[in-house]
Design a protein around this motif. Sequence first.
Motif, PDB file in Angstrom:
ATOM      1  N   UNK A  43      -7.762 -12.729  -0.557  1.00 24.32           N
ATOM      2  CA  UNK A  43      -6.621 -12.554   0.349  1.00 24.32           C
ATOM      3  C   UNK A  43      -5.487 -11.845  -0.381  1.00 24.32           C
ATOM      4  N   UNK A  44      -5.225 -12.250  -1.624  1.00 27.88           N
ATOM      5  CA  UNK A  44      -4.153 -11.616  -2.396  1.00 27.88           C
ATOM      6  C   UNK A  44      -4.453 -10.143  -2.640  1.00 27.88           C
ATOM      7  N   UNK A  45      -5.704  -9.822  -2.946  1.00 27.09           N
ATOM      8  CA  UNK A  45      -6.082  -8.428  -3.151  1.00 27.09           C
ATOM      9  C   UNK A  45      -5.917  -7.627  -1.861  1.00 27.09           C
ATOM     10  N   UNK A  46      -6.254  -8.239  -0.745  1.00 33.26           N
ATOM     11  CA  UNK A  46      -6.083  -7.587   0.559  1.00 33.26           C
ATOM     12  C   UNK A  46      -4.614  -7.304   0.832  1.00 33.26           C
ATOM     13  N   UNK A  47      -3.768  -8.297   0.611  1.00 35.57           N
ATOM     14  CA  UNK A  47      -2.338  -8.113   0.838  1.00 35.57           C
ATOM     15  C   UNK A  47      -1.775  -7.043  -0.094  1.00 35.57           C
ATOM     16  N   UNK A  48      -2.199  -7.080  -1.351  1.00 32.50           N
ATOM     17  CA  UNK A  48      -1.720  -6.078  -2.309  1.00 32.50           C
ATOM     18  C   UNK A  48      -2.132  -4.673  -1.885  1.00 32.50           C
ATOM     19  N   UNK A  63      -4.528 -18.877  -8.014  1.00 36.19           N
ATOM     20  CA  UNK A  63      -4.639 -17.773  -7.062  1.00 36.19           C
ATOM     21  C   UNK A  63      -3.791 -18.038  -5.814  1.00 36.19           C
ATOM     22  N   UNK A  64      -3.680 -19.289  -5.409  1.00 39.06           N
ATOM     23  CA  UNK A  64      -2.791 -19.624  -4.291  1.00 39.06           C
ATOM     24  C   UNK A  64      -1.361 -19.232  -4.631  1.00 39.06           C
ATOM     25  N   UNK A  65      -0.943 -19.502  -5.866  1.00 38.91           N
ATOM     26  CA  UNK A  65       0.409 -19.144  -6.300  1.00 38.91           C
ATOM     27  C   UNK A  65       0.580 -17.628  -6.362  1.00 38.91           C
ATOM     28  N   UNK A  66      -0.456 -16.916  -6.821  1.00 43.34           N
ATOM     29  CA  UNK A  66      -0.375 -15.452  -6.853  1.00 43.34           C
ATOM     30  C   UNK A  66      -0.234 -14.890  -5.446  1.00 43.34           C
ATOM     31  N   UNK A  67      -0.969 -15.453  -4.507  1.00 44.98           N
ATOM     32  CA  UNK A  67      -0.856 -15.016  -3.119  1.00 44.98           C
ATOM     33  C   UNK A  67       0.520 -15.332  -2.562  1.00 44.98           C
ATOM     34  N   UNK A  68       1.003 -16.540  -2.831  1.00 45.45           N
ATOM     35  CA  UNK A  68       2.329 -16.915  -2.346  1.00 45.45           C
ATOM     36  C   UNK A  68       3.399 -15.977  -2.903  1.00 45.45           C
ATOM     37  N   UNK A  69       3.282 -15.651  -4.172  1.00 42.31           N
ATOM     38  CA  UNK A  69       4.245 -14.758  -4.808  1.00 42.31           C
ATOM     39  C   UNK A  69       4.187 -13.368  -4.170  1.00 42.31           C
ATOM     40  N   UNK A  70       2.979 -12.919  -3.906  1.00 39.45           N
ATOM     41  CA  UNK A  70       2.839 -11.591  -3.293  1.00 39.45           C
ATOM     42  C   UNK A  70       3.466 -11.564  -1.909  1.00 39.45           C
ATOM     43  N   UNK A  71       3.203 -12.590  -1.128  1.00 38.45           N
ATOM     44  CA  UNK A  71       3.716 -12.638   0.235  1.00 38.45           C
ATOM     45  C   UNK A  71       5.233 -12.826   0.278  1.00 38.45           C
ATOM     46  N   UNK A 126       4.634 -20.255   3.727  1.00 37.69           N
ATOM     47  CA  UNK A 126       4.559 -21.642   3.256  1.00 37.69           C
ATOM     48  C   UNK A 126       3.348 -22.291   3.917  1.00 37.69           C
ATOM     49  N   UNK A 127       2.497 -22.912   3.130  1.00 40.49           N
ATOM     50  CA  UNK A 127       1.325 -23.583   3.679  1.00 40.49           C
ATOM     51  C   UNK A 127       1.599 -25.071   3.849  1.00 40.49           C
ATOM     52  N   UNK A 128       1.161 -25.599   4.949  1.00 40.45           N
ATOM     53  CA  UNK A 128       1.241 -27.042   5.166  1.00 40.45           C
ATOM     54  C   UNK A 128      -0.043 -27.650   4.626  1.00 40.45           C
TER      55      UNK A 128
END
Length: 505
Positions: free
Chosen positions: A37-42, A345-353, A9-11
Motif C-alpha cells: 500500500x505504501x509503495x502504491x501511495x508513493x 510498514x504501518x508507520x511508513x504508510x501513515x507517514x506517507x499519507x 488514522x486507523x481505528x
Amino acid sequence: ATACAFLAVWVLTSQAAVPAELPRSTPEQQGIDSAAVADFVEALDTEIEDVHGLMVLRHGHVVAEGWWAPYQPEFIHTLFSLSKSFASTGIGLAIAEGHLSVHDQVISFFPDAVPEEPTWQLEAMRVRDLLSMSTGHIGEDLRAFSFDSDSPLPEAFLNLPVAHKPGTHFNYNTPASYMLSAIVQKVTGENLLDYLRPRLLDPLGIEEATWSTDSQGIALGGFGLSITTESIARFGQLYLQQGQWEGEQLLSAEWVEQATSRQTSNGSNPDSPWDQGYGYQFWRNRHGAYRASGLGGQLALVMPEQNAVVATTSGTSQVADIFDLVWDRLAPGMQDEPLDDNPAEVERLRERLSNLSISMPAGDPAADGYQDWLGRSWQFGQNDLDINALALRSQGEEIIVVITTLTGAHEIAIGNGAWVPGRTGLIPGAIGALLGDDQGHGHRMAAAGAWTGADEFTFRLAYTETPRVATIRLQFSETGLALDIDQTGGLAPRVAPLTGTPVSE
C-alpha cells in the motif's frame, strides 16, 4: 511532496463502527501488506500528476486514505462522467419501483418532443441503448447537441440524426446519459438528485452532494455531480456488496449484475482499460474489475476478485497509469487471510499519507531583486481570458495578486511554499461552466507560489472542489508583463500567453 495534508488514522479497536461511518483497519488485518500500500501511495504521489484524494477499501474496511494538500476529505469534488454511474443507478431504482423497463422506447417518455416523422432508428431506440452507449448516434451528429441551450434538451436529443440501428454500435454519448436523468424525472416527478437522496445517498451516508441542472431543472446526468472522495468509495462498496448496505438491499443484485457486466463491445485491445466492454454507464476493466469513471481520474474501481475498492479524485491525464499502479503495486499485496502485524510498514504508510501535497513551484534561492516588481500593475488589451489588469504586492509572507476581469477585481493571497486557502470569483480560461455556480460565494480555492527567478513569479491556483489546477507564470520586464496560464491534465484549452503593459504611476 512535503506540505501538510489530512492524516490517515486507523481505528484498531474491535468496536462496531459508528452508524454511517466506514470502519477503519490496518492493511494487515484485511490481508494486505502495508508495504504494498505504501509503495502504491508513493507511486501515485511521484508518478501521477495531481492526484487529490485516495481511499482504499478491503473487505469493507478503509485501509488507507489520504488527501493531497490543499484538498481535504470534507471537500466535495466534481465527478465529471463518474456522474453517469449514479444516473444509471437512478434508472435501476426506478425500474425496481415499476416506473419503466430497459426495453421501453425512448420516445414513449416524451411524446410531445418526438419529430413529426420519426425515423425507424429513433423509434427502435430503447432505454437499454441509452444505458449501454449504443443509441446509434455518431460523434459528428452528437457535437450539434448543446447543454447550454435554453430550449428543452429532450426535444433536441430526439431530433438528432440516428445513423445506425440502436444496439449495434458503441459510441460514447453524454447526451444519452442526460436522457436517463430526464426519464427518471419524467416518470417519478422528481429531479434525479432529489430522487436518489432517500433511496441511495442518505442510506449510504452521502450528505454533501450537488448536481448541475439544465434550464428546465433536469440534472445533467452525464456530468455535474459533486461528492466527496469517501462518498465515491461508499458507492463503489455498495456495488461490490451486490447492492446491500448495512443489511438493507438498496439496489437489486440483478441490477448490479446487469449494470456492471459487458453489455456492448467497445474495442479489442486486451491490455487497454478502455477496451474491456461497457455496461450500463459502467466501464469494464481488466482482471475482472469494473469502474465508475470520470475525466481527470475521478474513479471508483471495484475489484470483486480482491473484494476491494479503490476511489480517487484527481486532475490528471494519466488515468491508465493509475490502473497500472493498482494492478502492479497494490493488488499483488492482497492475500486471502489476515497477515501478521507489521508496525514498521504501518508507520511508513501513515507517514506517507500524512505528508501529501500536489506540486508547488520551487523557488530559486538565487533569485534577488524581485522586490522591484512589487507594488506595480499592468494592463492588458482584449483577450480570450477577459483579463483587463494585474497588480502585485506583498503582505507579510504572502504575495497578493489582484487580477481584474469583466466581473471585477479578484484578490488572491499566495503562500510562499505553502497553500493559502480562500475563495475567488476568478475563472482563468474557458472553464466557467464546468466550475458550476458559486452561488455568489466564490469558488473554494488555494494558492501557493514562489519566485522562480528574479524576474519571474509562478503560482498554482487549485479550485479545491474541482479537478482544476492552474499554473500561472508571471514574467516581468521594464517594458511589460508576460502572463501564461497552464491548466493541468488537458482539462481546459491552452491559451496563448498574454502581454501586459505597465500602468504609469
